[in-house]
Design a protein around this motif. Structure first.
Motif, PDB file in Angstrom:
ATOM      1  N   ALA A 166       0.838  -1.205   0.000  1.00  0.00           N
ATOM      2  CA  ALA A 166       0.000   0.000   0.000  1.00  0.00           C
ATOM      3  C   ALA A 166       0.870   1.251   0.000  1.00  0.00           C
ATOM      4  O   ALA A 166       0.558   2.235  -0.688  1.00  0.00           O
ATOM      5  CB  ALA A 166      -0.928  -0.006   1.207  1.00  0.00           C
ATOM      6  N   TYR A 167       1.976   1.210   0.750  1.00  0.00           N
ATOM      7  CA  TYR A 167       2.844   2.386   0.782  1.00  0.00           C
ATOM      8  C   TYR A 167       3.569   2.562  -0.538  1.00  0.00           C
ATOM      9  O   TYR A 167       3.669   3.684  -1.057  1.00  0.00           O
ATOM     10  CB  TYR A 167       3.844   2.299   1.931  1.00  0.00           C
ATOM     11  N   ARG A 168       4.064   1.462  -1.099  1.00  0.00           N
ATOM     12  CA  ARG A 168       4.740   1.573  -2.397  1.00  0.00           C
ATOM     13  C   ARG A 168       3.781   2.107  -3.462  1.00  0.00           C
ATOM     14  O   ARG A 168       4.165   2.918  -4.317  1.00  0.00           O
ATOM     15  CB  ARG A 168       5.306   0.211  -2.803  1.00  0.00           C
ATOM     16  N   ALA A 169       2.515   1.699  -3.404  1.00  0.00           N
ATOM     17  CA  ALA A 169       1.523   2.198  -4.364  1.00  0.00           C
ATOM     18  C   ALA A 169       1.268   3.690  -4.158  1.00  0.00           C
ATOM     19  O   ALA A 169       1.096   4.443  -5.127  1.00  0.00           O
ATOM     20  CB  ALA A 169       0.227   1.405  -4.235  1.00  0.00           C
ATOM     21  N   ALA A 170       1.248   4.129  -2.894  1.00  0.00           N
ATOM     22  CA  ALA A 170       1.051   5.552  -2.620  1.00  0.00           C
ATOM     23  C   ALA A 170       2.205   6.371  -3.173  1.00  0.00           C
ATOM     24  O   ALA A 170       2.004   7.446  -3.770  1.00  0.00           O
ATOM     25  CB  ALA A 170       0.904   5.782  -1.117  1.00  0.00           C
ATOM     26  N   VAL A 171       3.436   5.879  -2.988  1.00  0.00           N
ATOM     27  CA  VAL A 171       4.597   6.575  -3.536  1.00  0.00           C
ATOM     28  C   VAL A 171       4.502   6.659  -5.052  1.00  0.00           C
ATOM     29  O   VAL A 171       4.733   7.724  -5.653  1.00  0.00           O
ATOM     30  CB  VAL A 171       5.900   5.871  -3.112  1.00  0.00           C
ATOM     31  N   ALA A 172       4.151   5.559  -5.706  1.00  0.00           N
ATOM     32  CA  ALA A 172       4.033   5.553  -7.166  1.00  0.00           C
ATOM     33  C   ALA A 172       2.968   6.534  -7.635  1.00  0.00           C
ATOM     34  O   ALA A 172       3.144   7.215  -8.660  1.00  0.00           O
ATOM     35  CB  ALA A 172       3.715   4.136  -7.650  1.00  0.00           C
ATOM     36  N   ASP A 173       1.866   6.635  -6.878  1.00  0.00           N
ATOM     37  CA  ASP A 173       0.811   7.573  -7.262  1.00  0.00           C
ATOM     38  C   ASP A 173       1.302   9.016  -7.160  1.00  0.00           C
ATOM     39  O   ASP A 173       1.026   9.838  -8.051  1.00  0.00           O
ATOM     40  CB  ASP A 173      -0.406   7.377  -6.364  1.00  0.00           C
ATOM     41  N   VAL A 174       2.046   9.325  -6.090  1.00  0.00           N
ATOM     42  CA  VAL A 174       2.559  10.690  -5.936  1.00  0.00           C
ATOM     43  C   VAL A 174       3.566  11.007  -7.041  1.00  0.00           C
ATOM     44  O   VAL A 174       3.557  12.109  -7.601  1.00  0.00           O
ATOM     45  CB  VAL A 174       3.171  10.877  -4.541  1.00  0.00           C
ATOM     46  N   VAL A 175       4.423  10.054  -7.387  1.00  0.00           N
ATOM     47  CA  VAL A 175       5.365  10.263  -8.490  1.00  0.00           C
ATOM     48  C   VAL A 175       4.617  10.572  -9.783  1.00  0.00           C
ATOM     49  O   VAL A 175       5.002  11.471 -10.553  1.00  0.00           O
ATOM     50  CB  VAL A 175       6.287   9.038  -8.658  1.00  0.00           C
ATOM     51  N   ALA A 176       3.521   9.847 -10.032  1.00  0.00           N
ATOM     52  CA  ALA A 176       2.720  10.093 -11.237  1.00  0.00           C
ATOM     53  C   ALA A 176       2.082  11.481 -11.203  1.00  0.00           C
ATOM     54  O   ALA A 176       2.014  12.173 -12.233  1.00  0.00           O
ATOM     55  CB  ALA A 176       1.645   9.019 -11.370  1.00  0.00           C
ATOM     56  N   ARG A 177       1.621  11.908 -10.031  1.00  0.00           N
ATOM     57  CA  ARG A 177       1.031  13.248  -9.910  1.00  0.00           C
ATOM     58  C   ARG A 177       2.078  14.327 -10.155  1.00  0.00           C
ATOM     59  O   ARG A 177       1.784  15.373 -10.750  1.00  0.00           O
ATOM     60  CB  ARG A 177       0.414  13.422  -8.516  1.00  0.00           C
ATOM     61  N   ILE A 178       3.295  14.075  -9.681  1.00  0.00           N
ATOM     62  CA  ILE A 178       4.375  15.038  -9.937  1.00  0.00           C
ATOM     63  C   ILE A 178       4.672  15.114 -11.431  1.00  0.00           C
ATOM     64  O   ILE A 178       4.835  16.206 -12.000  1.00  0.00           O
ATOM     65  CB  ILE A 178       5.632  14.632  -9.134  1.00  0.00           C
ATOM     66  N   ALA A 179       4.718  13.948 -12.098  1.00  0.00           N
ATOM     67  CA  ALA A 179       4.968  13.926 -13.541  1.00  0.00           C
ATOM     68  C   ALA A 179       3.879  14.658 -14.311  1.00  0.00           C
ATOM     69  O   ALA A 179       4.135  15.254 -15.367  1.00  0.00           O
ATOM     70  CB  ALA A 179       5.075  12.481 -14.027  1.00  0.00           C
ATOM     71  N   ALA A 180       2.659  14.649 -13.772  1.00  0.00           N
ATOM     72  CA  ALA A 180       1.536  15.332 -14.418  1.00  0.00           C
ATOM     73  C   ALA A 180       1.504  16.826 -14.125  1.00  0.00           C
ATOM     74  O   ALA A 180       0.621  17.534 -14.623  1.00  0.00           O
ATOM     75  CB  ALA A 180       0.220  14.687 -13.983  1.00  0.00           C
ATOM     76  N   GLY A 181       2.440  17.312 -13.310  1.00  0.00           N
ATOM     77  CA  GLY A 181       2.518  18.738 -13.018  1.00  0.00           C
ATOM     78  C   GLY A 181       1.651  19.189 -11.873  1.00  0.00           C
ATOM     79  O   GLY A 181       1.471  20.387 -11.663  1.00  0.00           O
TER      80      GLY A 181
END
Length: 435
Positions: A166-181
């Motif tokens: 769950a934590y690794r998925a949360a990190v991946a989601d935040v990375v994706a949000r950063i990539a989206a600006g």
């Protein structure tokens, strides 16, 4: 006579170890220990009990520190601002798990100067006789100093609230949000909780933390059925009312310590050279500069130190120092309102980072809020409540606890590495609670 009209009496006493004094007083209702390791980041320790005024409750999002403007909560006041009180303008209403703001004023207090190795017994009162009696009461606590016991690990259970995936998925989601600006950085945490053994007490965890793991901003505080144990290394704000100087020392960047000296030095060097960690730290430095500018004299905000390595018992940290000169009329409440919650545990931009954090975490409570002391001249010292566990008493008289650890997520964060960082950060609290 203090600025609030109270009489203040100070009695100088020879040095006594503050941990021994705290152990002699115990961890009952009203007990307070603000414990420095005596290093450069924390000169003073404070011990007290028996507050004469207490406030604990919800606050309005537009005036989070209004109660702190009450003259009744002047010097000698300790406060705890829960993270969620400051995040609520971004996250919207969420059921609180802890009072937004707790305040307690102590008419008697011991202050320990680790540099001069002296103790001040401070008493406050409406009259000289009341202040003298309070100072003598504080001085009397020194005679009760006792060698701290070595309590067993108090936790009966210590378990993660969610799995590693769950934590690794949360990190991946935040990375994706950063990539989206959507944002540049967010500090996302994971939580653990459990219960203490029957008869065990939060004070046991505090005493265990002092065994080789002391920090610049260690703390124990109990008010009623709630208690806080903190081993924080991070200064949020220091404010000198006489000069107007404000100092913030945000932490961003972590490596676990190693038993082998050569490996330990290599890890510190790796942290100092890490482009990712330096970028993460710099973003929070810029955020703190912006926050401090709201309550500072124009042009007075400075970065006095950038990317300094600090060594703690279980981790190396990358720390920067931001200073400013307060604008006329600014006091502790104004300063806290302008900067809370701390930028190092939110992200950038701060408002959007708090929204992203709320999408992945339930309310945090005290963790990543701030514990602060209003000082004799009306100044302020406030820590960031990382490495912190919050305790609440059950109806049967037992204690349950919750603690968290987070990592700053940026564009090139690796979910597995960020998970490992949270494990390193929770190590001291885990050892104190669970062995």
């Amino acid at each position: 006579m203090s600025a609030t009209g109270e009489t203040v009496v100070v009695l100088d006493r020879p040095w006594t170890d503050p941990v021994r004094v705290a152990a002699g007083l115990g961890g009952g209702d009203g007990a307070l220990v603000l414990l420095s390791d005596g290093g450069p980041g924390g000169r003073w320790s404070h011990v007290a009990t028996g507050p004469d005024r207490v406030h604990a409750g919800a606050v309005e999002a537009t005036a989070a520190f209004a109660a702190l403007r009450d003259p009744a909560f002047g010097p000698g006041t300790v406060g705890l601002a829960a993270y969620d009180a400051g995040a609520r303008p971004a996250t919207g209403p969420r059921a609180p798990i802890w009072p937004d703001l707790m305040l307690a004023r102590y008419p008697a207090m011991l202050s320990f100067d680790h540099q001069t190795r002296t103790v001040r017994a401070i008493g406050r009162g409406r009259t000289t006789a009341q202040a003298e009696a309070a100072a003598r009461r504080a001085a009397g606590w020194l005679a009760r100093a006792a060698t701290p016991a070595a309590p067993a690990a108090p936790a009966e259970t210590f378990a993660a609230e969610a799995g590693d995936d769950a934590y690794r998925a949360a990190v991946a989601d935040v990375v994706a949000r950063i990539a989206a600006g959507e944002l540049f950085q967010a500090n996302v945490a994971r939580a653990w909780g459990g219960r203490l053994r029957p008869g065990a007490d939060p004070f046991d965890a505090f005493l265990r933390l002092q065994q080789g793991r002391a920090s610049p901003f260690g703390a124990y505080w109990r008010i009623g059925a709630r208690a806080l144990v903190s081993n924080s290394p991070e200064l949020f704000l220091a404010f000198q009312a006489a000069t107007g100087r404000i100092e913030a020392r945000p932490i961003k960047g972590t490596r676990p310590r190693a038993a082998d000296p050569a490996e330990d030095a290599a890890r510190a060097a790796d942290l100092l050279a890490s482009a990712k960690d330096r970028a993460e730290n710099l973003m929070i430095v810029d955020l703190m500069r912006n926050d401090l500018a709201r309550v500072s004299q124009p042009g007075s905000v400075r970065v006095e130190a950038l990317f300094a390595i600090e060594r703690h018992p279980t981790v190396h940290h990358l720390v920067s120092t931001v200073t400013a000169r307060a604008a006329a009329g600014v006091g502790p409440a104004d300063l806290l309102e302008a900067t809370f919650p701390p930028g190092s545990i939110t992200g950038a931009p701060k408002h959007q980072a708090m929204k992203v954090i709320a999408a992945h975490e339930p309310p945090r409570g005290p963790w990543c809020g701030s514990l602060f002391l209003i000082e004799e001249d009306g100044g302020l010292t406030a820590s960031v409540l990382i490495r912190t566990a919050a305790f609440e008493m059950d109806g049967d008289g037992g204690w349950r606890f919750r603690t968290l650890a987070g990592a700053g997520i940026v564009a090139d964060s690796d979910p597995a590495a960020e998970l490992a960082e949270t494990d390193a950060k929770i190590a001291a609290i885990r050892q104190a609670l669970a062995g």
